[in-house]
Design a protein around this motif. Structure first.
Motif, PDB file in Angstrom:
ATOM      1  N   UNK A 103       8.319  -2.931   1.878  1.00 29.43           N
ATOM      2  CA  UNK A 103       7.113  -3.261   1.127  1.00 29.43           C
ATOM      3  C   UNK A 103       6.141  -4.000   2.048  1.00 29.43           C
ATOM      4  N   UNK A 104       5.019  -3.374   2.326  1.00 29.42           N
ATOM      5  CA  UNK A 104       3.999  -3.981   3.185  1.00 29.42           C
ATOM      6  C   UNK A 104       2.816  -4.433   2.330  1.00 29.42           C
ATOM      7  N   UNK A 105       2.070  -5.445   2.787  1.00 30.47           N
ATOM      8  CA  UNK A 105       0.858  -5.827   2.049  1.00 30.47           C
ATOM      9  C   UNK A 105      -0.166  -4.713   2.110  1.00 30.47           C
ATOM     10  N   UNK A 106      -0.939  -4.564   1.035  1.00 32.69           N
ATOM     11  CA  UNK A 106      -1.964  -3.524   1.011  1.00 32.69           C
ATOM     12  C   UNK A 106      -3.031  -3.787   2.071  1.00 32.69           C
ATOM     13  N   UNK A 107      -3.422  -5.050   2.211  1.00 36.14           N
ATOM     14  CA  UNK A 107      -4.374  -5.443   3.241  1.00 36.14           C
ATOM     15  C   UNK A 107      -3.783  -6.582   4.049  1.00 36.14           C
ATOM     16  N   UNK A 108      -3.988  -6.534   5.346  1.00 37.39           N
ATOM     17  CA  UNK A 108      -3.473  -7.570   6.239  1.00 37.39           C
ATOM     18  C   UNK A 108      -4.452  -7.700   7.400  1.00 37.39           C
ATOM     19  N   UNK A 109      -4.887  -8.911   7.685  1.00 32.90           N
ATOM     20  CA  UNK A 109      -5.885  -9.092   8.732  1.00 32.90           C
ATOM     21  C   UNK A 109      -5.673 -10.415   9.443  1.00 32.90           C
ATOM     22  N   UNK A 110      -5.993 -10.418  10.737  1.00 36.09           N
ATOM     23  CA  UNK A 110      -6.016 -11.647  11.517  1.00 36.09           C
ATOM     24  C   UNK A 110      -7.462 -12.108  11.605  1.00 36.09           C
TER      25      UNK A 110
END
Length: 352
Positions: free
Chosen positions: A40-47
């Motif tokens: 299960x990955x996050x729908x949005x992921x950002x640095x």
């Protein structure tokens, strides 16, 4: 005479018939499913990175904190960039004033030139001064926009709602443009990513449902819906990636969690089943014994899902009698005596 005596002394002894119980192969209506294992990955992921150079004045969040769209995460040298903005505003005001005076001077000289009081060259010089003043206003406007943008960027903000997964800086750290500051994940919506063998490629479509579970909720079923299908097969695994969108508004699921479940390829599909006890596995091969008259006939089958003591199979027909006891003593064409027909399987067949 001697030969006859020898035959009478060694009579042919037939193997005794083996007593067995049988059950009828039948159809049930099960969802046609495919087991899946993935993450299960996050729908949005950002640095979130620094957009201006400077010293970090304060950090407002830490890992685990929940943030909303546009919320401040940190500030960088606010006083410096606010001062630069004030300077840019002043320069713009001065340039605009110069432009107004240059315009008035041009209009005055233009009238005098029409009256023959001033020369053409003086008019041209006045026009050039006016155009230069207009250009300086545009340059000052650009500088003011950059200064205002730097002030905005000195306030580090998140671009979507979610949670802080990691903080990379402390108060007092000097950062350059592009330096990572925070890692933000949108865990209110997750994507369940898994691989599907290429032989199922024609069956996978957007909108199919996925039921799955995770280790920290052993008795709970979560649901998702297919929304991404990779068009390319991975040559090493001979499989392709598929992703299902999963609502996680309760935040009970954590990003990067291992999950396993089933993808529903077809609802209420007619499925051939036999009792689980009928299946004989040896050397990686699954088979059943079919009762034909007073003989047991071995038949290789392909197995599928198991549910309520029944095994999905391919290779038998409705109504065929599959042997459910004594298989370990049987061989192909072995003599059998049917002791009884499993009432359990008949009841299931009747109910269906």
């Amino acid at each position: 005479m001697g030969c006859e005596d020898k035959k009478s002394q060694n009579p042919v002894v037939e193997s005794p018939a083996i007593s067995v119980r049988v059950s009828m192969a039948t159809n049930v209506f099960w969802d046609k499913t495919l087991p899946v294992i993935g993450t299960l990955y996050p729908m949005n992921e950002a640095t979130v990175a620094a957009q201006v150079d400077g010293t970090v004045e304060e950090t407002l969040v830490d890992f685990g904190d929940r943030v909303k769209y546009g919320e401040d995460l940190a500030t960088i040298d606010r006083a410096v960039y606010e001062a630069q903005l004030e300077q840019a505003i002043g320069n713009l005001a001065r340039a605009e004033a110069t432009k107004v005076n240059a315009r008035k001077n041009f209009d005055r000289i233009q009238k005098l030139q029409k009256g023959g009081v001033v020369s053409i060259s003086e008019l041209d010089a006045s026009k050039a001064q006016m155009e230069q003043a207009e250009a300086e206003v545009k340059a000052a406007q650009g500088s003011e926009k950059v200064a205002r943008l730097n002030v905005e960027r000195s306030h580090v903000k998140t671009l979507f709602s979610g949670a802080i997964a990691q903080r990379f800086v402390e108060r007092g750290d000097f950062v350059k443009v592009g330096a990572p500051l925070f890692k933000v994940v949108n865990d209110a919506t997750l994507k369940f990513v898994f691989q599907v063998p290429e032989r199922y490629a024609s069956l996978i479509k957007k909108g199919l449902l996925v039921n799955f579970g995770v280790d920290n909720y052993p008795n709970k079923i979560f649901k998702g819906q297919i929304y991404l299908i990779n068009p390319a097969i991975v040559t090493v695994s001979r499989a392709f990636d598929v992703a299902a969108v999963v609502s996680n508004e309760s935040l009970s699921l954590k990003a990067n969690t291992f999950a396993r479940g089933v993808m529903i390829l077809e609802k209420e599909a007619k499925t051939m089943v036999v009792p689980l006890d009928a299946i004989v596995n040896f050397a990686g091969v699954s088979k059943v014994f079919i009762a034909e008259g007073n003989e047991a006939r071995s038949r290789q089958v392909k197995t599928g899902q198991v549910r309520d003591g029944l095994q999905e199979v391919e290779g038998v027909k409705v109504g065929e009698k599959v042997i459910i006891t004594g298989q370990n003593s049987l061989s192909d064409h072995a003599l059998i005596t049917i002791q009884s027909i499993s009432s359990h399987s008949l009841e299931k067949e009747k109910d269906l």
